[in-house]
Design a protein around this motif. Sequence first.
Motif, short mmCIF file in Angstrom:
data_model
loop_
_atom_site.label_atom_id
_atom_site.label_comp_id
_atom_site.label_asym_id
_atom_site.label_seq_id
_atom_site.Cartn_x
_atom_site.Cartn_y
_atom_site.Cartn_z
N PRO A 17 -20.08 -13.10 9.60
CA PRO A 17 -18.91 -12.22 9.50
C PRO A 17 -17.76 -12.92 8.78
O PRO A 17 -17.46 -14.08 9.05
CB PRO A 17 -18.55 -11.92 10.96
CG PRO A 17 -19.81 -12.17 11.72
CD PRO A 17 -20.51 -13.28 11.00
N ALA A 18 -17.12 -12.21 7.86
CA ALA A 18 -16.03 -12.81 7.08
C ALA A 18 -14.89 -13.28 7.98
O ALA A 18 -14.20 -14.25 7.65
CB ALA A 18 -15.52 -11.81 6.06
N ARG A 19 -14.70 -12.64 9.11
CA ARG A 19 -13.59 -13.02 10.00
C ARG A 19 -13.76 -14.43 10.55
O ARG A 19 -12.79 -15.04 11.00
CB ARG A 19 -13.48 -12.03 11.16
CG ARG A 19 -14.70 -11.98 12.04
CD ARG A 19 -14.54 -11.07 13.26
NE ARG A 19 -15.79 -10.92 13.97
CZ ARG A 19 -16.30 -11.82 14.79
NH1 ARG A 19 -15.65 -12.94 15.00
NH2 ARG A 19 -17.45 -11.61 15.39
N THR A 20 -15.00 -14.95 10.53
CA THR A 20 -15.24 -16.31 11.02
C THR A 20 -15.04 -17.35 9.92
O THR A 20 -15.20 -18.55 10.18
CB THR A 20 -16.66 -16.45 11.59
OG1 THR A 20 -17.62 -16.32 10.51
CG2 THR A 20 -16.93 -15.39 12.63
N ALA A 21 -14.70 -16.90 8.71
CA ALA A 21 -14.61 -17.83 7.57
C ALA A 21 -13.22 -17.87 6.97
O ALA A 21 -13.07 -18.20 5.79
CB ALA A 21 -15.63 -17.43 6.51
N LEU A 22 -12.21 -17.54 7.75
CA LEU A 22 -10.85 -17.62 7.22
C LEU A 22 -10.55 -19.07 6.85
O LEU A 22 -10.84 -19.99 7.62
CB LEU A 22 -9.84 -17.11 8.25
CG LEU A 22 -9.96 -15.61 8.58
CD1 LEU A 22 -8.96 -15.24 9.67
CD2 LEU A 22 -9.73 -14.76 7.34
N PRO A 23 -9.98 -19.31 5.68
CA PRO A 23 -9.84 -20.68 5.17
C PRO A 23 -8.80 -21.50 5.93
O PRO A 23 -7.87 -20.95 6.55
CB PRO A 23 -9.43 -20.47 3.71
CG PRO A 23 -8.76 -19.14 3.71
CD PRO A 23 -9.49 -18.31 4.71
N ASP A 24 -8.93 -22.79 5.82
CA ASP A 24 -8.01 -23.70 6.49
C ASP A 24 -6.57 -23.51 6.01
O ASP A 24 -5.63 -23.65 6.79
CB ASP A 24 -8.45 -25.15 6.28
CG ASP A 24 -9.74 -25.49 7.01
OD1 ASP A 24 -10.09 -24.76 7.94
OD2 ASP A 24 -10.40 -26.47 6.62
N TRP A 25 -6.41 -23.20 4.70
CA TRP A 25 -5.04 -23.07 4.19
C TRP A 25 -4.32 -21.89 4.83
O TRP A 25 -3.11 -21.93 5.01
CB TRP A 25 -5.02 -22.98 2.67
CG TRP A 25 -5.77 -21.83 2.05
CD1 TRP A 25 -7.00 -21.88 1.46
CD2 TRP A 25 -5.33 -20.46 1.92
NE1 TRP A 25 -7.37 -20.64 0.98
CE2 TRP A 25 -6.37 -19.76 1.25
CE3 TRP A 25 -4.19 -19.77 2.31
CZ2 TRP A 25 -6.28 -18.40 0.95
CZ3 TRP A 25 -4.11 -18.41 2.02
CH2 TRP A 25 -5.14 -17.74 1.35
N LEU A 26 -5.07 -20.85 5.21
CA LEU A 26 -4.43 -19.72 5.89
C LEU A 26 -4.09 -20.09 7.33
O LEU A 26 -3.01 -19.77 7.82
CB LEU A 26 -5.34 -18.49 5.85
CG LEU A 26 -4.78 -17.24 6.50
CD1 LEU A 26 -3.53 -16.74 5.77
CD2 LEU A 26 -5.83 -16.12 6.56
N ARG A 27 -5.00 -20.77 7.99
CA ARG A 27 -4.75 -21.18 9.38
C ARG A 27 -3.56 -22.13 9.45
O ARG A 27 -2.79 -22.11 10.42
CB ARG A 27 -6.00 -21.84 9.95
CG ARG A 27 -7.22 -20.93 10.00
CD ARG A 27 -8.41 -21.64 10.61
NE ARG A 27 -9.64 -20.86 10.48
CZ ARG A 27 -9.99 -19.86 11.28
NH1 ARG A 27 -9.18 -19.52 12.27
NH2 ARG A 27 -11.11 -19.21 11.09
N ALA A 28 -3.40 -22.99 8.44
CA ALA A 28 -2.31 -23.98 8.45
C ALA A 28 -0.98 -23.40 7.97
O ALA A 28 0.07 -24.02 8.17
CB ALA A 28 -2.69 -25.16 7.56
#
Length: 236
Positions: free
Chosen positions: A20-31
Amino acid sequence: MRMTFRCDPKLADHLVRPYPARTALPDWLRAMPAKAHSDIHGRDIRTVKQCPPFVDAMAYGVMIPLPCDIKIEAGRFTWDWDIPEPAASGHPRAPLSFHPAAQFAAAPFANGRSAIKFNSFWTIELEPGWSLFAMHPVNRDDLPFRLVSGLVDADRFHDGGINFPAVWTQPDFFGVLEKGTPVAQCFAVPREAPELVFEAFDDAHQQAYAKVVADVLAAPNVYRKHFRAKRGRLTR
């Protein structure tokens, strides 16, 4: 809606499953901070991390992963991927192949070099009346390639792999494209064309428009709190 992924039995234990794409949100977005100072506004404002349409688009559908590490040096792609001989005749063993530049020389994204092609190790079957839309992972300009979008009638074409062509956008890239990297974001779309209806606002729609605009301007998170639909989790 059911999406059925199948693979060669000899490779089943060697492949990364689509996820699922929701499990692959990139680190730059999380940070990314939720707010940042705007010199124009003279105050802190919300970043795109707090924009539901931005994030929901990135989290929609299914990601097709790279099956192994690929090393890139001076435009040369190499890999060390020891897998068995597939049981199915004509099945690829290499994670990449190529399209010659002549195939898309007149396209605006052409750069004079061959395009890479991410070979498929999964077939994809959809329910009748649905097609598979494949595109570059949404808002992922950090990836050193740009996928070429495609639409496949995967309710009919589902016994062969769907490959994903891409233009390599960083010729000076040196490093490793890691196993599991999302190479394509896919979602099912209905094949039946919508009926287009055009209308001018009546009084009720004018009042509704004015109210929504006023609400959005008066307080944050109006869309998130009152309009955003709850999304079901993809099951595997």
